[in-house]
Design an enzyme around this catalytic site. Structure first.
Site, PDB file in Angstrom:
ATOM      1  N   ASP A 174       1.024  -1.154  -0.188  1.00 39.99           N
ATOM      2  CA  ASP A 174       0.014   0.310   0.162  1.00 39.99           C
ATOM      3  C   ASP A 174       0.859   0.845  -0.255  1.00 39.99           C
ATOM      4  O   ASP A 174       1.800   0.802   0.436  1.00 39.99           O
ATOM      5  CB  ASP A 174      -1.235   0.141   0.684  1.00 39.99           C
ATOM      6  CG  ASP A 174      -0.264  -0.110   2.254  1.00 39.99           C
ATOM      7  OD1 ASP A 174       0.186   0.778   3.160  1.00 39.99           O
ATOM      8  OD2 ASP A 174       0.289  -1.191   3.352  1.00 39.99           O
ATOM      9  N   ASP A 195      -9.484   3.358   5.908  1.00 37.76           N
ATOM     10  CA  ASP A 195      -8.018   3.534   6.732  1.00 37.76           C
ATOM     11  C   ASP A 195      -8.770   3.955   7.743  1.00 37.76           C
ATOM     12  O   ASP A 195      -9.148   5.656   8.264  1.00 37.76           O
ATOM     13  CB  ASP A 195      -7.342   3.577   6.118  1.00 37.76           C
ATOM     14  CG  ASP A 195      -5.993   3.764   7.087  1.00 37.76           C
ATOM     15  OD1 ASP A 195      -6.089   3.627   8.101  1.00 37.76           O
ATOM     16  OD2 ASP A 195      -5.225   4.894   6.453  1.00 37.76           O
ATOM     17  N   GLU A 253      -7.581   4.122  12.186  1.00 38.76           N
ATOM     18  CA  GLU A 253      -6.987   3.744  13.315  1.00 38.76           C
ATOM     19  C   GLU A 253      -6.498   5.304  13.316  1.00 38.76           C
ATOM     20  O   GLU A 253      -7.375   6.165  13.713  1.00 38.76           O
ATOM     21  CB  GLU A 253      -5.533   3.360  12.334  1.00 38.76           C
ATOM     22  CG  GLU A 253      -5.537   4.738  11.298  1.00 38.76           C
ATOM     23  CD  GLU A 253      -3.579   3.982  10.404  1.00 38.76           C
ATOM     24  OE1 GLU A 253      -2.485   4.398  11.291  1.00 38.76           O
ATOM     25  OE2 GLU A 253      -4.112   4.314   9.069  1.00 38.76           O
TER      26      GLU A 253
END
Length: 280
Positions: free
Chosen positions: A79, A168, A170
């Protein structure tokens, strides 16, 4: 009143003395030097848009060993974000990388300036590719960010080479770990994003997260496991405990080589399973 005027006049004459002026300049220089040595705390906060997948994982979960070889077949991936610039995709292909995710967006305020080179470049060398969105739940709602993501590279097409978009979610690199949200409010935000992404693309988005963050910020919510593939972040020799509800992971980000190199991942299956996820 007369005493006040006398005191003011005395101070004015004192400041006019050369020695007093030198002392004042000295104090000013000392203050400036202290500011340089001890800059404001805000200077430690990265610029908005600079976040990348796994940015907080090393800081919070640490960096352990590489995966232990096992019998299960796995397919190597990477990624990338703007930190990698123009990626040498042919070199990665030669090293065995067969799939890639590229950061497309963050919040509703940032698009990756290298997205086209990274997203199309991986595709052009033969990889199966996808796009990811770095969530900032403290700036705008989940549905708004899903729309922004789809409108700026996060869409999907059934061509056998395009993976569903990834959320994503986090640690917050710009402030409080859970973006100032309660666990129930975070679950609602995530649900709003996922529902809107599915409404726009017909696909369930992949969820990228770390078990420790998921536990802290969602209360280890199990309600997304039935529909959304899990991309787990754990920099160790084994994946470890998964978030509640998921019996297995689809992808594993197992190491971070730093923002200039990118992160490496394993797909939990052979290449035909990567293709199957792409096709939906």
């Amino acid at each position: 009143m007369s005493v006040h005027r006398s005191g003011t006049a005395h101070r004015s004459r004192a400041l006019g003395h050369p020695v007093a002026r030198l002392r004042a300049v000295g104090v000013l220089l000392l203050a400036c030097s202290l500011l340089l040595v001890h800059p404001a705390r805000a200077a430690d906060v990265p610029a908005r848009g600079s976040a990348y997948m796994g940015m907080g994982v090393v800081a919070h979960d640490g960096q352990g060993g590489l995966p232990t070889p096992g019998d299960a077949t796995q397919t190597e991936g990477v990624d990338v974000s703007s930190h990698q610039g123009n990626v040498a995709w042919s070199t990665l292909w030669s090293s065995g990388v067969r799939w890639a995710y590229t950061k497309a967006t963050e919040g509703t305020y940032y698009t990756n300036p290298y997205f086209a080179q990274q997203y199309n470049g991986s595709y052009n060398v033969g990889m199966i590719r996808g796009a990811y969105h770095f969530a900032t739940p403290d700036t705008t709602g989940g549905a708004a960010q899903a729309n922004y993501f789809v409108d700026h590279g996060g869409g999907w097409s059934r061509d056998g080479r395009t993976l569903p978009g990834a959320l994503d979610i986090e640690w917050n690199p710009y402030g409080a770990a859970c973006y100032g949200k309660t666990q129930s409010a975070m679950v609602t935000w995530i649900r709003d994003f996922l529902n809107q992404y599915r409404a726009r693309t017909g696909r369930d988005a992949v969820i990228y997260t770390a078990t420790s963050w998921w536990t802290q910020c969602t209360g280890n919510h199990a309600g997304f496991a039935s529909g959304n593939p899990l991309w787990i972040a754990r920099y160790a020799s084994a994946v470890g405990t998964l978030p509640a509800g998921w019996d297995y992971y689809t992808m594993w980000q197992y190491t971070s080589s730093g923002p200039t190199v990118g992160d490496h991942d394993k797909f939990n299956g052979a290449l035909d399973r990567v293709v199957a996820l792409a096709n939906g």
